[in-house]
Motif scaffolding. Structure first.
Motif, PDB file in Angstrom:
ATOM      1  N   GLY A 298       5.860  20.638  23.537  1.00  0.00           N
ATOM      2  CA  GLY A 298       6.750  20.381  22.451  1.00  0.00           C
ATOM      3  C   GLY A 298       6.372  21.014  21.264  1.00  0.00           C
ATOM      4  O   GLY A 298       5.209  21.625  21.131  1.00  0.00           O
TER       5      GLY A 298
ATOM      6  N   ILE B  79      11.570  15.973  24.857  1.00  0.00           N
ATOM      7  CA  ILE B  79      10.784  17.078  25.166  1.00  0.00           C
ATOM      8  C   ILE B  79      10.471  18.076  24.181  1.00  0.00           C
ATOM      9  O   ILE B  79       9.089  18.806  23.959  1.00  0.00           O
ATOM     10  CB  ILE B  79      10.905  17.762  26.568  1.00  0.00           C
ATOM     11  CG1 ILE B  79      11.071  16.542  27.651  1.00  0.00           C
ATOM     12  CG2 ILE B  79      10.181  18.986  26.779  1.00  0.00           C
ATOM     13  CD1 ILE B  79       9.710  16.001  28.003  1.00  0.00           C
ATOM     14  N   ILE B  80      11.580  18.652  23.396  1.00  0.00           N
ATOM     15  CA  ILE B  80      11.473  19.659  22.736  1.00  0.00           C
ATOM     16  C   ILE B  80      10.566  19.228  21.368  1.00  0.00           C
ATOM     17  O   ILE B  80       9.702  20.059  20.809  1.00  0.00           O
ATOM     18  CB  ILE B  80      12.779  20.213  22.205  1.00  0.00           C
ATOM     19  CG1 ILE B  80      13.525  20.791  23.208  1.00  0.00           C
ATOM     20  CG2 ILE B  80      12.727  21.354  20.847  1.00  0.00           C
ATOM     21  CD1 ILE B  80      15.103  21.097  22.817  1.00  0.00           C
TER      22      ILE B  80
ATOM     23  N   VAL C 164      11.518  26.352  25.490  1.00  0.00           N
ATOM     24  CA  VAL C 164      10.496  25.301  24.919  1.00  0.00           C
ATOM     25  C   VAL C 164       9.497  25.072  26.403  1.00  0.00           C
ATOM     26  O   VAL C 164       8.157  25.030  26.036  1.00  0.00           O
ATOM     27  CB  VAL C 164      11.089  24.242  24.341  1.00  0.00           C
ATOM     28  CG1 VAL C 164       9.789  23.177  24.200  1.00  0.00           C
ATOM     29  CG2 VAL C 164      11.743  24.591  23.200  1.00  0.00           C
TER      30      VAL C 164
ATOM     31  N   GLY D  66       8.237  16.990  21.403  1.00  0.00           N
ATOM     32  CA  GLY D  66       6.709  16.680  21.860  1.00  0.00           C
ATOM     33  C   GLY D  66       6.719  15.164  21.953  1.00  0.00           C
ATOM     34  O   GLY D  66       7.325  14.451  21.268  1.00  0.00           O
TER      35      GLY D  66
ATOM     36  N   THR E 211      11.037  13.438  17.606  1.00  0.00           N
ATOM     37  CA  THR E 211      12.453  13.380  18.240  1.00  0.00           C
ATOM     38  C   THR E 211      13.323  14.006  17.038  1.00  0.00           C
ATOM     39  O   THR E 211      14.362  14.622  17.474  1.00  0.00           O
ATOM     40  CB  THR E 211      12.838  11.918  18.461  1.00  0.00           C
ATOM     41  OG1 THR E 211      12.812  11.118  17.210  1.00  0.00           O
ATOM     42  CG2 THR E 211      12.048  11.373  19.525  1.00  0.00           C
TER      43      THR E 211
ATOM     44  N   GLY F   5      12.901  17.796  17.439  1.00  0.00           N
ATOM     45  CA  GLY F   5      13.494  18.130  18.509  1.00  0.00           C
ATOM     46  C   GLY F   5      15.030  18.231  18.585  1.00  0.00           C
ATOM     47  O   GLY F   5      15.790  19.054  18.964  1.00  0.00           O
TER      48      GLY F   5
ATOM     49  N   GLU G 216      15.966  16.071  26.379  1.00  0.00           N
ATOM     50  CA  GLU G 216      15.540  17.284  25.878  1.00  0.00           C
ATOM     51  C   GLU G 216      15.057  17.125  24.579  1.00  0.00           C
ATOM     52  O   GLU G 216      14.244  18.066  24.098  1.00  0.00           O
ATOM     53  CB  GLU G 216      16.855  18.387  25.910  1.00  0.00           C
ATOM     54  CG  GLU G 216      17.349  18.750  27.202  1.00  0.00           C
ATOM     55  CD  GLU G 216      18.613  19.416  27.249  1.00  0.00           C
ATOM     56  OE1 GLU G 216      18.888  20.314  28.273  1.00  0.00           O
ATOM     57  OE2 GLU G 216      19.221  19.401  26.404  1.00  0.00           O
TER      58      GLU G 216
END
Lengths: 245, 289, 352
Positions: free
Chosen positions: B281, B231-232, B274, B234, B241, B244, B228
């Motif tokens: 992202g 992905i959040i 998201v 990007g 990271t 995210g 997660e």
């Protein structure tokens, strides 16, 4: 001793055979031009020499050693470097980083960053640009510089002029003598006949996967070469004679 | 004040999420492999620390000196001997292989250590805190966040400047062209995997320290959180990271203000939001996922 | 007619062969087997038929996962979300007075409806990220379900109203498991023999190319995703009814079901109709005889799945089929040239 010796080579992709029984020798310091129409197998032959394609049968000998089974990256380390069709630069890397990756073989020789920048000033100007933003001609210049960085003994140039404006092609060809003056052997794939005949020591014509004609430009007539290029009189694609293969 | 406190705690938690996501991000960024065993491997590393502490008397932190290199070596070998072969078979094969590993590890750990929580002692570090402006901040989360920033900056520098970092970016761009330059892309891949495994080993031990210990199946949670975070933030960006991780961490701690039972659920819903509204992202530019 | 003035075809023509005869034979045999299995509770004790029910839902699950991964190229590790929803759906409708067996059917339909919007989220991701994304979605489903006190919260619950007579109950449960499996297999087979099946295979082989020739890629994939969700939900409902409830939400929503599905499909042979059935039988037998041997059993399953993926990627059925040219349930297309004598056109060429 010849630098490169290709014997009875068959090669292709999967079930598709693109090369048939190729015999070819290249002497040290020579510039050999491979000519032929689209799909004649020129690029496949270069890729097989570079080791990117494993041959179906036949042998490739280089500097006296049989390298038929050697993978592409080992061949680059022994001095065979291919400038691939479509340039294949690393798009997210800068020009200078592309050149540095090209020097990964760490072979000794005259070529380094400053020598390449001297040879190709345009590349020096672009050194900090990302390669995804370059024009085709700029990309081709970087690709040639990148290959030189590994100080090859045998440079394989695939379709240098593809998609480029004639003036740019002229500029690129203008540096060939500088590259060759240090003894480098070159195999050049080109579709433009007149340009090829002007620079090559020897010309080899390919037609439908076969070598059909080879010789020094001075010894070949333009008609011989164009006939080989288009297949007239070779039984291929020859509509006048009415005979298919 | 409790809201502000929750945000601060969430940001610091994000540092941990970022560390645990780095390995996943590197493996995907360089090789386009999604390592489904990422969480299980984190937990394996934490159990490595547990074992060292039990058998050799090393402390939790000094055990990292052994666990991180061993996991890096494991990553190198796994890539060279197993994953490289899987990649050549099909797109699904590396997923099935890493999923198989994610099933094997926790079950083997149950057999070897029972399913009880194994403690990772850190003296009083886990309980100490510093206060500033009325907010008490745990020393451990603060330290973790600091490690995250240093680690990401270091990795970014490595990828940008070091020779092997440059080769990793080149391999991600075009591995065939790289081979034509005399570089064996498989070695580059294995080096990247080794770095990824080193970071996930650190993340696994930090996870155990945060939680006060590890249990065999904890990897099923950590892999999802790491994913997660990637992905959040990007895909394809290491600083992403951290972003995210912070978004996920703050969401969770704010959720925890409502009910102690919902942080994970709220974090997951944030992830789905998201996915629905910013599928590339928060820092993402191009569609890569 | 202009045929007489045209130059005669000498090369022969090509006929597309779909193995209709063999397919009909296999379907006929399957129907006979179905009738025989349906009659089993009248002849065989409930102990054995209950055990077979176990195999039936394994076959269902493996086939559903294969439909996703083997035919549509979508590797999901989140099908346990739909399994869990199907199981909990039984409670929802059973509590409203519907018998558990009909509840199972309704639950599968409702889960299919839920899968439709879920697909829009999941399809934002590709490849490996799709895999973990589905896993997250399954987690969210579990986390939402356990918020409901009426569904037993985190502790699971039992079915409140079911058939009292244990013999009859077991027979109904058996028939449900058999019916779900039969429908899942038949629907899967029909789907793959349809035009959609051809579209699916082209997507699996080369998605961009499939899109380029006009296949509506995401629509076809969405259809498969929903069908697979419904099948998994029905299997989840069967699992729930077999054990008269859900003991542990963590288990019915557990990633362990994905492990079982992947194991069965990989072992049996991914991308064939028969492979998952073979793999499910292998798993069923392994579980029956080694399942009690502790967790090393799962370590072994993981290891075998990895080794088969690496060294026998076609699986048991795939290997046998390619070695002996076997295909009980052909879904493919073969072209056969049918040479005909010069100057004579076959009747087929004149058919409208």
């Amino acid at each position: 001793m010849s630098l490169l010796e290709v014997t009875s080579l068959d090669a292709g992709y999967g079930d598709f055979q693109a090369l048939f029984d190729i015999h070819l020798t290249v002497e040290t310091g020579e510039l050999l031009a491979l000519v032929g129409a689209n799909g004649a197998g020129k690029s496949t032959l270069l890729r097989t020499i570079a080791g990117a394609i494993a041959p179906m049968s036949g042998h490739v000998r280089y500097a006296g050693a049989d390298i038929t089974g050697q993978p592409d990256f080992m061949r680059a380390r022994t001095g065979i470097v291919l400038v691939p069709e479509g340039r294949r630069l690393f798009p997210t890397l800068t020009v200078e980083e592309n050149l540095l990756v090209g020097g990964s073989t760490r072979r000794d020789g005259p070529w380094n960053l400053s020598a390449v920048f001297d040879l190709l000033p345009i590349v020096a100007d672009l050194r900090n640009r990302a390669c995804s933003h370059l024009s085709g001609g700029e990309q081709q210049a970087v690709a040639i510089g990148r290959a030189l960085m590994s100080n090859p003994d045998l440079l394989l140039l695939d379709e240098v002029s593809l998609g480029l404006a004639p003036i740019i092609v002229g500029q690129l060809y203008a540096v060939l003598p500088n590259i060759r003056e240090r003894g480098m052997t070159v195999i050049l794939v080109e579709q433009d006949l007149s340009r090829t005949l002007a620079v090559a020591d020897r010309v080899a014509c390919m037609l439908e996967g076969r070598l059909v004609l080879a010789g020094r430009p001075a010894e070949l007539t333009r008609e011989q070469v164009t006939d080989a290029y288009f297949g007239h009189g070779y039984g291929y694609l020859d509509t006048d004679s009415g005979a298919a293969r | 004040m409790s809201w502000l406190n929750a945000v601060v705690q969430g940001v610091l938690l994000g540092g941990f999420f970022a560390i645990s996501a780095l390995g996943l991000s590197i493996v995907f960024g360089v090789m386009r492999i999604v390592n489904l065993a990422h969480g299980a491997l984190m937990i394996l590393a934490a159990y490595g620390s547990v074992l060292l502490i039990e058998r050799t008397g090393l402390g939790t932190w000094s055990s990292l000196l052994v666990v991180v290199p061993v996991m890096a070596a494991l990553g190198y070998l796994l890539q060279r001997l197993v994953l490289q072969r899987a990649v050549s078979i099909s797109e699904l094969a590396p997923l099935m292989v890493t999923f198989g590993i994610s099933i094997m590890i926790p079950n083997a750990l149950v057999e070897l250590f029972t399913s009880d929580v194994q403690a990772l002692p850190t003296g009083n570090l886990a309980t100490r805190s510093v206060s500033a402006g009325g907010i008490a901040v745990g020393l451990l989360p603060l330290l973790t966040f600091g490690i995250a920033v240093v680690l990401i900056a270091g990795l970014q520098l490595f990828l940008a400047r070091a020779r092997s970092g440059r080769l990793m970016r080149a391999a991600a761009d075009d591995s065939q062209a790289l081979r034509l330059m005399g570089v064996d892309n498989r070695v580059v891949y294995a080096q990247a995997t080794a770095i990824a495994f080193a970071t996930l080993a650190l993340a696994g031990v930090l996870f155990g320290v945060r939680q006060g210990g590890v249990a065999p199946f904890d990897g099923q949670v950590t892999v999802l959180l790491a994913f997660e975070t990637v992905i959040i933030g990007g895909l394809g960006s290491l600083w992403g990271t951290l972003v995210g991780g912070i978004v996920l961490g703050v969401t969770q701690t704010l959720g925890g203000e409502f009910s102690p039972e919902v942080p994970l659920l709220v974090g997951n819903l944030m992830f789905l939001a998201v996915l629905a509204f910013r599928p590339n992202g928060i820092l993402g530019r191009e569609t890569r996922a | 007619m202009t045929t007489t003035t045209q130059p005669q075809t000498t090369a022969g023509s090509v006929r597309v062969d779909r193995d209709r005869g063999r397919a009909m034979l296999a379907v006929g045999l399957a129907l006979v087997a179905l009738v025989a299995l349906a009659a089993a509770p009248y002849f065989i004790g409930p102990g054995i038929t209950t055990d077979w029910g176990n195999l039936f839902y394994l076959v269902t699950l493996a086939s559903m996962w294969n439909l996703l991964a083997g035919y549509a190229g979508m590797l999901s590790v989140g099908q346990q979300g739909f399994i869990g929803l199907g199981a909990y759906g039984v409670f929802v409708f059973n509590d409203r007075g519907v018998n558990p067996y009909l509840s199972a059917v309704i639950a599968a339909a409702v889960v299919a409806a839920i899968a439709f919007p879920v697909s829009y989220l999941a399809f934002r991701l590709r490849g490996g990220y799709f895999a973990i994304g589905t896993w997250v979605i399954a987690e969210v489903m579990r986390q939402i379900i356990v918020r409901f006190e009426s569904l037993g919260a985190g502790k699971g619950r039992t079915i409140s109203a079911y058939t009292e007579d244990p013999i009859l109950r077991k027979a109904y449960t058996y028939w449900l498991a058999l019916g779900v499996m039969a429908v899942a297999l038949a629907a899967g087979y029909a789907l793959l023999r349809s035009r959609t099946g051809l579209a699916l295979q082209s997507i699996r082989d080369n998605e961009p190319a499939a899109g380029a020739v006009g296949i509506r890629v995401s629509r076809v994939k969405r259809l498969v995703f929903i069908a697979s969700a419904a099948g998994c939900a029905a299997a989840g409902a069967v699992i729930c009814i077999r054990s008269l409830g859900v003991a542990q939400p963590n288990e019915i929503f557990g990633v362990g079901y994905s492990a079982i599905m992947i194991f069965a499909v990989v072992i049996g042979g991914i991308g064939t109709i028969e492979g998952p059935v073979v793999g499910a039988v292998v798993y069923y037998l392994l579980d029956k005889y080694f399942g009690q041997s502790g967790v090393w059993y799962f370590v072994g399953l993981g290891l075998v799945a990895i080794l088969v993926t690496l060294f026998l990627p076609k699986g048991i059925w795939g290997e046998l089929a390619s070695r002996w040219h076997l295909s009980l349930l052909p879904v493919g297309y073969r072209t056969r040239s049918t040479p005909h004598p010069t100057g004579w056109l076959t009747a087929r060429d004149h058919r409208p």
